[in-house]
Write an enzyme that holds these catalytic residues in place. Structure first.
Site, PDB file in Angstrom:
ATOM      1  N   CYS A  72     -17.250   4.676  10.487  1.00 16.85           N
ATOM      2  CA  CYS A  72     -16.567   4.095  11.651  1.00 16.85           C
ATOM      3  C   CYS A  72     -15.089   4.448  11.655  1.00 16.85           C
ATOM      4  CB  CYS A  72     -16.729   2.570  11.671  1.00 16.85           C
ATOM      5  SG  CYS A  72     -15.721   1.711  10.455  1.00 16.85           S
ATOM      6  N   HIS A 109      -3.422 -10.522   8.584  1.00 18.20           N
ATOM      7  CA  HIS A 109      -4.561  -9.893   9.265  1.00 18.20           C
ATOM      8  C   HIS A 109      -5.068  -8.711   8.447  1.00 18.20           C
ATOM      9  CE1 HIS A 109      -6.914  -8.256  12.629  1.00 18.20           C
ATOM     10  NE2 HIS A 109      -6.415  -7.080  12.285  1.00 18.20           N
ATOM     11  N   HIS A 112     -11.637  -6.881  11.092  1.00 20.47           N
ATOM     12  CA  HIS A 112     -12.663  -7.696  11.746  1.00 20.47           C
ATOM     13  C   HIS A 112     -13.974  -7.554  10.992  1.00 20.47           C
ATOM     14  CE1 HIS A 112      -9.716  -7.296  15.024  1.00 20.47           C
ATOM     15  NE2 HIS A 112     -10.169  -8.475  15.409  1.00 20.47           N
ATOM     16  N   ASP A 120     -27.626  -0.170   6.280  1.00 21.96           N
ATOM     17  CA  ASP A 120     -28.511  -0.447   5.155  1.00 21.96           C
ATOM     18  C   ASP A 120     -27.708  -1.059   4.002  1.00 21.96           C
ATOM     19  OD1 ASP A 120     -30.636  -0.546   3.439  1.00 21.96           O
ATOM     20  OD2 ASP A 120     -30.554   1.581   2.925  1.00 21.96           O
ATOM     21  N   CYS A 128     -14.667  -4.538   8.503  1.00 22.96           N
ATOM     22  CA  CYS A 128     -13.961  -3.331   8.925  1.00 22.96           C
ATOM     23  C   CYS A 128     -12.477  -3.608   8.732  1.00 22.96           C
ATOM     24  CB  CYS A 128     -14.311  -3.076  10.384  1.00 22.96           C
ATOM     25  SG  CYS A 128     -13.560  -1.611  11.077  1.00 22.96           S
TER      26      CYS A 128
END
Ligand SMILES: [Zn+2]
Length: 141
Positions: A72, A109, A112, A120, A128
């Site tokens: 990602c 922060h 998320h 899997d 993330c």
């Protein structure tokens, strides 16, 4: 978001103290809930064994053995190091319903968490996390 008074971190610095402690780029992500661009963070593809600490306060947050290849563009973990290491709260900014992940110790922060994406992994969760929110402490051997 960072001004949310419902989060009461143990380490509470003033805004100017955070600005002095962090680089402008770190401050923007950690204290202003920014997001670093995908695929450029220093830990995106890191396989080094060790513990990922909060870059703002040094608290241990994630372990390399729960990091996985999500493709990602950001470092992804299927679980935090311990249940109390992070705080999760609803984030409805940018017209999306997401769950924000914060350092439990300092309220900074981190990124998320997404669930049910079909990776899997043991949890079907994907934490993330921005590389710039983390510092990897390689395992000593
Ligand atoms: Zn922290």
């Amino acid at each position: 978001m960072s001004d949310d008074t419902s989060i009461r971190p143990k380490l509470a610095l003033t805004d100017s103290q955070w600005r002095a402690k962090l680089t402008p780029a770190e401050y923007r992500v950690l204290r202003k809930a920014g997001t670093e661009p995908a695929f450029v963070g220093e830990y995106t593809d890191t396989k080094t064994e060790g513990v990922y600490r909060c870059r703002a306060c040094g608290a241990e947050l994630f372990r390399s053995d729960s990091k996985f290849d999500s493709h990602c563009g950001w470092p992804s973990f299927f679980t935090p190091l311990a249940g109390g290491a992070v705080i999760e709260r609803a984030d409805d900014s940018l017209g999306m319903h997401r769950v924000e992940v914060l350092c439990a110790n300092c309220g900074s922060h981190l990124g998320h968490v997404f669930e049910g994406e079909g990776y899997d992994t043991p949890t079907d969760l994907r934490y993330c996390i921005n590389s710039i929110s983390l510092t990897l402490e390689p395992k000593a051997d």
